[in-house]
Each structure stands twice: as C-alpha cells, then as structure tokens.
Motif scaffolding. Structure first.
Motif, mmCIF file in Angstrom:
data_model
loop_
_atom_site.group_PDB
_atom_site.id
_atom_site.type_symbol
_atom_site.label_atom_id
_atom_site.label_comp_id
_atom_site.label_asym_id
_atom_site.label_seq_id
_atom_site.Cartn_x
_atom_site.Cartn_y
_atom_site.Cartn_z
ATOM 1 N N GLU A 49 41.424 -63.632 -37.341
ATOM 2 C CA GLU A 49 39.979 -63.822 -37.219
ATOM 3 C C GLU A 49 39.736 -65.154 -36.524
ATOM 4 O OE1 GLU A 49 36.239 -64.353 -36.996
ATOM 5 O OE2 GLU A 49 36.893 -62.409 -37.781
ATOM 6 N N MET A 50 38.924 -65.161 -35.458
ATOM 7 C CA MET A 50 38.757 -66.389 -34.671
ATOM 8 C C MET A 50 37.918 -67.449 -35.385
ATOM 9 S SD MET A 50 36.029 -65.416 -31.691
ATOM 10 C CE MET A 50 34.347 -64.890 -32.054
ATOM 11 N N GLN A 51 37.046 -67.009 -36.325
ATOM 12 C CA GLN A 51 36.243 -67.943 -37.104
ATOM 13 C C GLN A 51 36.750 -67.859 -38.549
ATOM 14 O OE1 GLN A 51 31.854 -67.804 -35.511
ATOM 15 N NE2 GLN A 51 32.497 -65.707 -35.866
ATOM 16 N N ASP A 52 35.848 -68.043 -39.506
ATOM 17 C CA ASP A 52 36.197 -67.762 -40.890
ATOM 18 C C ASP A 52 35.968 -66.275 -41.139
ATOM 19 O OD1 ASP A 52 36.856 -68.113 -43.580
ATOM 20 O OD2 ASP A 52 34.787 -68.579 -44.138
ATOM 21 N N PHE A 53 36.611 -65.748 -42.175
ATOM 22 C CA PHE A 53 36.398 -64.357 -42.544
ATOM 23 C C PHE A 53 34.920 -64.112 -42.845
ATOM 24 C CE2 PHE A 53 40.690 -65.429 -44.348
ATOM 25 C CZ PHE A 53 41.405 -64.856 -43.322
ATOM 26 N N ALA A 54 34.401 -62.991 -42.378
ATOM 27 C CA ALA A 54 33.012 -62.575 -42.624
ATOM 28 C C ALA A 54 31.983 -63.519 -42.013
ATOM 29 C CB ALA A 54 32.738 -62.432 -44.140
ATOM 30 N N GLN A 55 32.408 -64.389 -41.102
ATOM 31 C CA GLN A 55 31.448 -65.362 -40.557
ATOM 32 C C GLN A 55 30.431 -64.716 -39.632
ATOM 33 O OE1 GLN A 55 33.159 -69.081 -39.326
ATOM 34 N NE2 GLN A 55 31.327 -69.744 -38.240
ATOM 35 N N GLY A 56 30.761 -63.549 -39.075
ATOM 36 C CA GLY A 56 29.810 -62.859 -38.210
ATOM 37 C C GLY A 56 28.855 -62.006 -39.032
ATOM 38 N N THR A 57 28.765 -60.739 -38.685
ATOM 39 C CA THR A 57 27.814 -59.822 -39.320
ATOM 40 C C THR A 57 28.045 -59.683 -40.829
ATOM 41 O OG1 THR A 57 27.742 -58.589 -37.235
ATOM 42 C CG2 THR A 57 26.876 -57.479 -39.181
ATOM 43 N N SER A 58 29.295 -59.789 -41.261
ATOM 44 C CA SER A 58 29.640 -59.445 -42.647
ATOM 45 C C SER A 58 29.220 -60.463 -43.697
ATOM 46 C CB SER A 58 31.147 -59.174 -42.765
ATOM 47 O OG SER A 58 31.496 -58.054 -41.981
ATOM 48 N N SER A 59 28.585 -61.563 -43.291
ATOM 49 C CA SER A 59 27.989 -62.460 -44.288
ATOM 50 C C SER A 59 26.489 -62.618 -44.044
ATOM 51 C CB SER A 59 28.645 -63.847 -44.246
ATOM 52 O OG SER A 59 28.463 -64.452 -42.971
ATOM 53 N N ARG A 60 25.937 -61.775 -43.155
ATOM 54 C CA ARG A 60 24.558 -61.990 -42.705
ATOM 55 C C ARG A 60 23.705 -60.731 -42.851
ATOM 56 N NH1 ARG A 60 24.484 -66.501 -38.862
ATOM 57 N NH2 ARG A 60 26.539 -67.419 -38.689
ATOM 58 N N SER A 61 24.089 -59.857 -43.783
ATOM 59 C CA SER A 61 23.380 -58.591 -43.966
ATOM 60 C C SER A 61 22.283 -58.728 -45.010
ATOM 61 C CB SER A 61 24.370 -57.505 -44.402
ATOM 62 O OG SER A 61 24.767 -57.719 -45.748
ATOM 63 N N THR A 62 21.667 -57.606 -45.386
ATOM 64 C CA THR A 62 20.676 -57.592 -46.463
ATOM 65 C C THR A 62 21.373 -57.619 -47.826
ATOM 66 O OG1 THR A 62 19.235 -56.296 -45.003
ATOM 67 C CG2 THR A 62 18.594 -56.386 -47.305
ATOM 68 N N LYS A 63 22.693 -57.629 -47.816
ATOM 69 C CA LYS A 63 23.500 -57.737 -49.036
ATOM 70 C C LYS A 63 23.249 -56.554 -49.969
ATOM 71 C CE LYS A 63 23.498 -62.700 -48.231
ATOM 72 N NZ LYS A 63 24.638 -62.627 -47.301
ATOM 73 N N LEU A 64 23.207 -55.382 -49.345
ATOM 74 C CA LEU A 64 23.075 -54.126 -50.077
ATOM 75 C C LEU A 64 24.152 -53.151 -49.616
ATOM 76 C CD1 LEU A 64 19.216 -53.425 -49.949
ATOM 77 C CD2 LEU A 64 20.524 -54.146 -51.960
ATOM 78 N N VAL A 65 24.813 -52.522 -50.573
ATOM 79 C CA VAL A 65 25.640 -51.352 -50.273
ATOM 80 C C VAL A 65 24.734 -50.177 -50.557
ATOM 81 C CG1 VAL A 65 27.735 -50.091 -50.864
ATOM 82 C CG2 VAL A 65 27.729 -52.581 -50.972
ATOM 83 N N HIS A 66 23.946 -49.786 -49.549
ATOM 84 C CA HIS A 66 22.912 -48.802 -49.864
ATOM 85 C C HIS A 66 23.200 -47.420 -49.290
ATOM 86 C CE1 HIS A 66 20.807 -49.378 -45.950
ATOM 87 N NE2 HIS A 66 21.067 -50.646 -46.106
ATOM 88 N N GLY A 67 22.540 -46.456 -49.906
ATOM 89 C CA GLY A 67 22.841 -45.059 -49.628
ATOM 90 C C GLY A 67 22.124 -44.471 -48.430
#
Length: 556
Positions: A49-67
C-alpha cells in the motif's frame, strides 16, 4: 508474520527474497479482502500500500455496512439480495467493528417515500436481504416517529419506516481483515508504492517494482500473478501495463460533517431526503457526536487528499436544517469533516447517484488482474470472485492447487467472541477482566468494544507500561503501543485518524494529546529530527483539513 511496524525490515527482506503466488497492489478493504481470501486458501501472498492502510476510500465512507435500500429504488434487485447476504456475514465475522443500527425513515407529504411504497419497499428489502426476524421493518405512526426522534420535521409528517442498517468503523474493519491475513501467512506492508511491472520473456507480468516511501529504497517483488486492487488509483496503476483495456473509472466524491450532540442532540439514526434534490442522506449519532452525509458529485482533483468545499458543507447544513428545523445549524458548528472518493465504473451520461456500484474484474493480455468498482459491504464477495479466477489461472499455468474459499465463516482479527449472539455477554465478561488489570469500567469496556478478542493484549500493555510518564491517558497509550506492535502504525496520522477515528470524532483530544503521541512514537520508532518535523507538519495539516476543509475551491 504479524502486522508489526517493528518488523518492517523483516517483511521487506521477504519481499526481496521470495517468489509469491500473488502480489496485491492496494491496502484498502478490497485488497485486504483479497489478501485474506488468498492466504486462507494457502497461497503465498504479498500486499503493498503506497500510503497507510485504508487511507483512501476505505476510511472515508459513511461507515455503514448497509444492505442497499437505495438500490431497490433503482430496481437493482440482485444487488440488494447480495449486499444483504454479505452484510450479515461481515457482522457475524466481526461484531466488534460492526453494530446493528436501527434507522428511521421519516415520511412527509410530497416527500420521496409514501406510506404504502415504503411499507412494500422495506418488506421487499427484508425478504431480498434475508433480514433476520428480530430486525425486520416496522411501520411507525407520526406519534411513534416523533418518539424515536423528536427533532424530525413535524410539518407534513405522516409516519416513518424503521429498519436496520449496520454501522461500522470502516478503517478498523480493513485493519482487522489485514491482521487476520497476516496471521494466515500474508506479507503486508504500508508506505510501499508500486511503480512499474516486471515481465517474463513472454511479456507476462511476473512482479512489481516498488519504492519504500519512508526510505526511498527501490526493490522488486516477484510473483506469479499481480492483482490491482488500488481503488481510485486503478487506472493509474493499469496505465503502466501495455495491455490496458478501454474500461475506465468515473470518480465521485462524498463528504461528511461532524457536529457535537450539544448542538445537534440526535438520539436516533435517520435516513432522509434532501429538499434541494431529493437525494437520500444519513444523520447518525456516534460517540457524543452526530455525523451527516453524504454528497455525491463528480470529482477530478487530488485523490490523495480530497477535501470538502464550502458548497459541500452548505448542502449538508441545508439538509439538516430542512429535516430538523429549529436547530439552526451553522457552518461554525461543524467540528470536523471528511471527504472520500468513490471509484465507480464509467457509465456515460449518468448522474453520480445513478452510476452502479457494481464491481468488475478486468484481465489484461499481460495477465494483470484488476478488481474495480464495488462497495465496502461486498468486499468479501468481490475478493472471492477474483481469487477464484487467480486460483484457476495458477492451476492452468503452474499446476498449483489451492483450497476453496472459506471466508464466509472466517472470523476477522478480534472477532473470536463466540458469535454475534454472544457478543454482549463477551463484552461484559471481558470488561470485568479488564478491571482486574486496574482499569476503570469505562476504559475496559471501550477497549473491548474497539478490539474485541484482542483486548487482552491491550490490557497487558496498559498493566505493564510506564504510561504515567507519557502524558497520555492509559487507554490512548495502550492503543498507541498496540497499534505500533500489531497494526503497523508508523505516523501519528495513522493512529489518530485510521486506528482510532479521533481526528473525526474527538478533535479536542487530538489537539490536547498530539504532542505526547508524537513523543511516544519518536521514542518507540526512533524518528530522527527530520522525520519528526515532517510528521508533526502532516498531522497539523490533517487537523487543519478536518476543521477548515471549506477553504477549498468548488470542483469543476
């Protein structure tokens, strides 16, 4: 191999000296899912990973695992069914990072949802998504709706729908998946950028040339197959390969704002339509704050640090004041904000909200495999699809045979709590154990709820550490040391943003303790003076961006 910052050099030596079955480019949730699936099957796996893990989209979501209720509105029945199934699997395999959250869907005269259509829609949603009986929809009267959330606009209110989504900590979910992959044998490293591909004499990809972003050291990682799981950077990564196809991404941006509960005393998560354009957005209570989002606009600027514009903030403030009249939220009430970029597959002529969140696998003539598009909720299923294909190719080309996918019932790191049904009992018992380590009840419970079955390790750090001289509360100190030893924390921003979420949900404590955090990290990681100054500057910039992101020009 563990995910320890203290083993960076050892992991680099492995990268230089081993030949892997696959090397994965990208340490967001998609790459993490691929690493776990492949390592669980017995493949030799490397991930960079060129940055930190989840530094892109994966830490910037609505923080829902939604259906995927919104996809029902677009008649994407298959998407609703799949995301519903996957949502339940994500929850069962990691209940410490995923929590059921009842969602209120207010219905107003002239609004997006009518009583009949909402009732039918939610019933279909329950059926398609396989929602368990205790979490199936309820239809509420106007009085019952206001009892759930008194702040909701009363004018024209007809009632509400009540259904369950799943709240998550997106960055921690990614980290826990990566930790389990490392336990299964994957070699994983952040701050390592893929620069170019290497090829054999048949012009087939057989590795990547990388650069250590901390030391600037270049080296090569050899692998039979390369998987591009770089999210918004998929096209840039593919551009280095001669066999790029005519598919491409279309990026959109989503912004969220955070407001203290003293100003926005939200007691119930609400999913509501905006006055301006009828889009649906969320308002969700979390840790004495309320966060609101998201926007959905095309984006062509810097993917590394997308920022909210004043237009984004105004849109969300207007939406809050429309649905929750009387609050009179102003720009100055925003404590922090974040923006994320969605890597969607281009569909010409469609508005941002209309573009499908589907995922696709692209296979080039060079053998390069790319996984593009998709959603947080579907990460496990996406990983299964591409690892199935890799397994098939490795068998065809190298006569290698691997186990089938078993991630459906594989707990992620911290998830060994006896199943979701036993989770609250686990929390109770493990919290009591924490108190035996001289931790107060709240500190012990906070640690259990964040780290699940890994809580014991943090208890031991807290019990044995000389944290009194660090200037940090015991919980922050234990999390920081644990993050360095087990979650590859290298920079202060790794810890304060992606391992703890403090920058978004406890900005005052970030300001209060940032110097002490940097002091401890300087000691444990032997920063030189130049490194320390650089990381201090990076953290101050992150604080400024989170609190004053509105100083950005509007996107074109």
């Amino acid at each position: 191999m563990s995910l320890s910052t203290l083993k960076r050099n050892e992991i680099k030596d492995n990268f230089k000296n081993k030949e892997y079955d696959i090397v994965i480019i990208g340490g967001g949730i998609t790459g993490a899912g691929v690493a776990l699936d492949a390592s669980q099957r017995g493949m030799k796996v490397a991930l960079v990973e060129m940055q930190d893990f989840a530094q892109g989209t994966s830490s910037r979501s609505t923080k829902l695992v939604h259906g995927g209720l919104r996809y029902l509105k677009q008649l994407q029945v298959g998407v609703v069914a799949e995301t519903g199934r996957e949502r339940a699997i994500v929850y069962e395999n990691g209940p410490h990072v995923t929590t059921p959250e009842w969602m209120l869907l207010p219905m107003h005269k002239g609004g997006t949802f009518g009583k009949f259509s909402t009732s039918i829609g939610l019933a279909m949603y329950d059926r398609l998504a396989g929602v368990k009986k205790s979490e199936r929809k309820k239809m509420l009267s106007k009085k019952e709706t206001l009892a759930k959330e008194p702040l909701v606009k009363k004018d024209g209110l007809k009632g509400g729908g009540y259904y369950v989504e799943y709240r998550t900590d997106d960055a921690r979910l990614t980290i826990e998946v990566l930790k389990r992959a490392a336990e299964k044998g994957a070699d994983i490293l952040n701050y390592t950028k893929s620069m170019n591909f290497t090829y054999d004499d048949k012009e087939k990809v057989n590795g990547i040339q990388v650069t250590d972003m901390i030391t600037d050291e270049p080296y090569t990682i050899h692998a039979k197959k390369v998987i591009n799981a770089s999210g918004p950077w998929v096209d840039e990564v593919r551009s280095a390969d001669y066999s790029k196809n005519n598919k491409q991404l279309r990026l959109t941006k989503g912004v969220h704002i955070v407001i203290d509960q003293s100003k926005f005393p939200l007691q119930q998560a609400v999913y509501f339509d905006t006055e301006k354009d009828g889009r649906m957005i969320f308002a969700i209570p979390r840790e004495e704050k309320a966060y609101i989002g998201t926007t959905d606009t095309f984006y062509n600027n810097d993917k590394t640090s997308p920022l909210p514009t004043q237009e984004d903030r105004d849109y969300l403030i207007d939406a809050v004041n429309y649905m929750f009249p009387g609050l009179d939220i102003e720009d100055k009430d925003i404590e922090s904000s974040w923006a994320g970029v969605r890597p969607l597959i281009l569909e010409e002529g469609k508005d941002p909200s209309e573009i499908s969140r589907k995922d696709e696998i692209w296979e080039g003539k060079s053998g390069l495999l790319t996984i593009a598009g998709g959603k947080l909720t579907g990460y496990r299923h996406m990983a299964k699809g591409i690892v199935d294909l890799v397994s098939k190719r490795l068998q065809q080309e190298y006569k290698l045979k691997f186990k089938p996918c078993e991630t459906k019932e594989l707990k992620i790191s911290g998830g060994d709590v006896g199943g979701s049904a036993n989770y609250e009992q686990f929390v109770k018992e493990k919290t009591a154990e924490g108190e035996e380590y001289n931790l107060d009840h709240k500190t012990a419970e906070d640690i259990v709820r964040r780290y699940g079955s890994n809580a014991d390790t943090l208890y031991q750090i807290a019990y044995t550490a000389q944290y009194q001289n660090s200037g940090l509360p015991i919980e922050i100190y234990a999390e920081l040391v644990y993050g360095i030893q087990n979650e590859m924390v290298y920079k202060p921003t790794d810890f304060l943003i992606r391992r703890t979420g403090m920058l978004y949900f406890d900005i005052e404590d970030v300001k209060k303790y940032k110097d002490a955090v940097i002091d401890v990290m300087s000691q444990l990681l032997n920063y030189d003076a130049e490194q320390r100054a650089l990381y201090v500057e990076e953290l101050n910039e992150a604080i400024e961006e989170a609190t004053h992101g509105n100083n950005q020009p509007a996107e074109k």
